[in-house]
Scaffold this motif. Structure first.
Motif, PDB file in Angstrom:
ATOM      1  N   ASP A  32      33.081  -0.479  86.496  1.00 28.86           N
ATOM      2  CA  ASP A  32      31.662  -0.632  86.837  1.00 28.86           C
ATOM      3  C   ASP A  32      30.984   0.730  86.790  1.00 28.86           C
ATOM      4  N   TYR A  33      30.235   0.982  85.725  1.00 25.10           N
ATOM      5  CA  TYR A  33      29.574   2.281  85.559  1.00 25.10           C
ATOM      6  C   TYR A  33      28.338   2.429  86.430  1.00 25.10           C
ATOM      7  N   THR A  34      27.894   1.319  87.023  1.00 22.96           N
ATOM      8  CA  THR A  34      26.716   1.420  87.895  1.00 22.96           C
ATOM      9  C   THR A  34      27.104   1.822  89.320  1.00 22.96           C
ATOM     10  N   ALA A  35      28.392   1.856  89.603  1.00 18.83           N
ATOM     11  CA  ALA A  35      28.853   2.241  90.938  1.00 18.83           C
ATOM     12  C   ALA A  35      28.692   3.741  91.147  1.00 18.83           C
ATOM     13  N   ALA A  36      28.580   4.131  92.403  1.00 16.76           N
ATOM     14  CA  ALA A  36      28.499   5.557  92.723  1.00 16.76           C
ATOM     15  C   ALA A  36      29.805   6.246  92.340  1.00 16.76           C
ATOM     16  N   ALA A  37      29.719   7.423  91.767  1.00 19.21           N
ATOM     17  CA  ALA A  37      30.905   8.186  91.361  1.00 19.21           C
ATOM     18  C   ALA A  37      31.543   8.831  92.587  1.00 19.21           C
ATOM     19  N   LEU A  38      32.847   8.704  92.697  1.00 24.62           N
ATOM     20  CA  LEU A  38      33.587   9.449  93.706  1.00 24.62           C
ATOM     21  C   LEU A  38      33.823  10.867  93.193  1.00 24.62           C
ATOM     22  N   ARG A  39      34.077  11.776  94.107  1.00 22.17           N
ATOM     23  CA  ARG A  39      34.311  13.162  93.701  1.00 22.17           C
ATOM     24  C   ARG A  39      35.518  13.277  92.772  1.00 22.17           C
ATOM     25  N   SER A  40      36.531  12.469  93.022  1.00 19.65           N
ATOM     26  CA  SER A  40      37.712  12.506  92.156  1.00 19.65           C
ATOM     27  C   SER A  40      37.367  12.071  90.747  1.00 19.65           C
ATOM     28  N   ASP A  41      36.600  10.976  90.616  1.00 22.77           N
ATOM     29  CA  ASP A  41      36.168  10.525  89.285  1.00 22.77           C
ATOM     30  C   ASP A  41      35.314  11.585  88.611  1.00 22.77           C
ATOM     31  N   PHE A  42      34.392  12.125  89.383  1.00 24.19           N
ATOM     32  CA  PHE A  42      33.455  13.079  88.810  1.00 24.19           C
ATOM     33  C   PHE A  42      34.155  14.330  88.277  1.00 24.19           C
ATOM     34  N   ALA A  43      35.112  14.838  89.055  1.00 27.85           N
ATOM     35  CA  ALA A  43      35.826  16.044  88.623  1.00 27.85           C
ATOM     36  C   ALA A  43      36.586  15.798  87.337  1.00 27.85           C
ATOM     37  N   ALA A  44      37.248  14.634  87.245  1.00 29.46           N
ATOM     38  CA  ALA A  44      38.021  14.324  86.041  1.00 29.46           C
ATOM     39  C   ALA A  44      37.121  14.207  84.817  1.00 29.46           C
ATOM     40  N   ILE A  45      35.946  13.557  84.982  1.00 25.15           N
ATOM     41  CA  ILE A  45      35.021  13.391  83.855  1.00 25.15           C
ATOM     42  C   ILE A  45      34.393  14.719  83.462  1.00 25.15           C
TER      43      ILE A  45
END
Length: 535
Positions: free
Chosen positions: A129-142
């Motif tokens: 779900d790309y509309t969900a808020a990004a977690l810091r872990s997801d954000f760092a990896a991306i």
């Protein structure tokens, strides 16, 4: 800085296409150039003087940041996965080509950015779900995937495992550490990353501009506070255990140490601790006992074994960076020397890369004794950097540990019963259940034996002429057999007197309290292998 950070600054925001520079350098941070002008107060909710205002302004001028509307930035709003992917795709495009010309998709507006990110390796997999808020872990990896390693040059010394809530083994771990080292991320006073927290747009602005402009990156050592000896003992001690290993006869072969690397019971020890063991039991620092369920893999060359302990919810150690060690660095050894469970000993690294008999070791001054084998070598940040393995005889403070990085080559796919790794090699001498019978192994009869029950000793002689490979080869092989059954080499021996010549070695099994001397004795034309046992 205008703000004392309480949380790690991470970031991303809605992006706009960057203008094409007149002459873009291939793969360069110099491609990030200003394409617009930001006027203070342009966004009514970004107060002049707010800690993040300079980052919002620069991000806007670089063409990376837009507001939610023309007059609102929404600094306290959370960035979504879709917006994060758009940011990463734009950073990647500008860095490599000097432009980012992607347009919104027709079905889902973010579809074109997701497709670009997947095609160019910015994303490793799809999100549900790309509309969900990004977690810091997801954000760092991306975000870390948006720029190559050469654009994220380390400016901080941040050893693996030092971030308290991020293990480098986590899927996002390498990305987080890369951004910390590059000065793109900074931490709270505790150094925590908060991987499951969401990211505010105000926080995102700082990270976006640090990605694009290296002059804004932060050099800081606040994330690598060294722990005291008391803190090391409290943090790491519960993850290190005492181990007893048994042979097929159920006799104690020896004892050693080991340590957990996961809460589910995966653990590391030295191969020689469990070599040819049929079963083993561990005791944790609180006195609880658990069976060793099996062995995942062994590496005899590097003296390592990966175990599975029957249990769960164990304390475990974070794996440190054994490639970044320095001579003279403070370290701690935790293990069970002489069966004294959970002993912590301080020392320093004498040599980060000592090669002995083609094996790589970390040479240390922390005291080691029989039973220390398989224990944890800990750095000042509480990370395991080595597996304590042994000492050099006839020296002082010459102790050795195997670099923990060598355990990376051990398979973690599935574990097998300990018997799977046992080499069926011999029976044992009567009354000495862990001393292999030399004659049984080599298929020769005893030429002479003498058993002294009062002295609790035994002596066995074998004619070397009956040994196909000769006496020397047999004694060397038997020494290996002793080591497989929990014996340690104490010293080599060579004696000569009155026409007798003796050459051999002294072995000792601490767990069983047994000494074995094996060697070749020569008198005139007679040559025999002699095995002497003392308990």
């Amino acid at each position: 800085m205008r703000k004392t950070a309480v949380y790690i600054l991470l970031a991303a925001v809605i992006l706009s296409a960057a203008a094409t520079p007149a002459s873009a350098a291939p793969g360069s941070l110099s491609n990030f150039t200003k394409s617009g002008e930001y006027v203070s107060g342009q966004f009514s909710d970004v107060s002049p003087g707010a800690w993040y205002e300079p980052n919002v302004g620069l991000g806007y001028e670089l063409g990376l940041i837009n507001g939610k509307t023309e007059t609102l930035f929404d600094p306290d709003g959370f960035i979504t996965l879709a917006e994060t992917v758009k940011l990463a795709a734009s950073l990647h495009g500008i860095y490599h080509t000097g432009r980012s010309e992607l347009q919104n998709g027709t079905d889902a507006w973010y579809s074109t950015y997701v497709a670009y990110a997947l095609e160019n390796g910015v994303l490793e997999y799809e999100y549900k779900d790309y509309t969900a808020a990004a977690l810091r872990s997801d954000f760092a990896a991306i975000l870390a995937g948006a720029l190559p390693a050469e654009a994220l040059t380390p400016v901080n010394y941040v050893p693996d495992g030092v971030i308290p809530d991020v293990d480098v083994a986590y899927t996002y771990g390498p990305s987080v550490y890369a951004l910390y080292r590059a000065g793109v991320l900074t931490g709270s006073d505790s150094g925590a990353f908060l991987p499951n927290a969401k990211i505010k747009r105000s926080e995102s602005a700082a990270i976006i501009t640090r990605m694009a402009d290296p002059s804004l990156r932060v050099t800081s050592s606040q994330t690598v506070r060294q722990l005291t000896a008391e803190e090391i003992a409290e943090k790491c001690g519960p993850a290190v255990f005492y181990i007893e290993v048994y042979n097929a006869a159920g006799t104690l072969k020896g004892t050693g140490s080991g340590f957990f690397i996961s809460s589910s019971g995966m653990a590391i020890t030295n191969y020689h601790v469990v070599e040819n063991a049929r079963s083993a039991v561990i005791t944790t620092s609180d006195g609880s006992e658990y069976d060793v369920a099996g062995i995942y893999d062994i590496d005899a060359e590097n003296d390592l074994a990966l175990l599975q302990i029957d249990g769960e919810d164990f304390d475990f150690l974070s794996i440190g960076d054994s490639d970044s060690l320095r001579n003279g660095a403070q370290i701690y050894a935790i293990g069970s020397p002489l069966g004294l469970q959970n002993t912590i000993s301080p020392g320093i690294i004498s040599n980060v890369s000592r090669v002995i008999n083609e094996m790589q070791f970390i040479q240390i001054t922390a005291p080691l004794s029989p039973g220390s084998s398989g224990g944890a070598l800990i750095d000042v940040y509480g990370n395991v950097i080595g597996v304590t393995a042994g000492t050099l005889d006839n020296g002082q403070g010459l102790n050795l540990a195997v670099p923990v990085k060598l355990a990376d080559g051990l398979s973690r796919e599935r574990y097998s019963d300990m018997g799977y790794f046992v080499q069926e090699v011999s029976e044992f001498y009567e009354n000495y259940g862990n001393v292999p019978d030399f004659g049984y192994h080599f298929g020769v009869e005893r030429d002479y034996e003498e058993i002294d029950e009062d002295a609790e000793s035994a002596e066995y002689w074998y004619d070397t002429s009956e040994l196909p490979g000769g006496g020397v080869a047999a004694v060397l092989e038997y020494g290996s057999l002793l080591r497989q059954n929990g014996f340690r080499l104490v010293r080599a021996l060579s004696e000569s007197s009155d026409g007798l010549r003796y050459s051999g070695a002294h072995y000792f099994n601490y767990g069983a309290g047994i000494d074995v001397y094996c060697g070749i004795i020569t008198a005139d034309d007679l040559e025999c292998v002699i095995i002497e046992i003392y308990s």
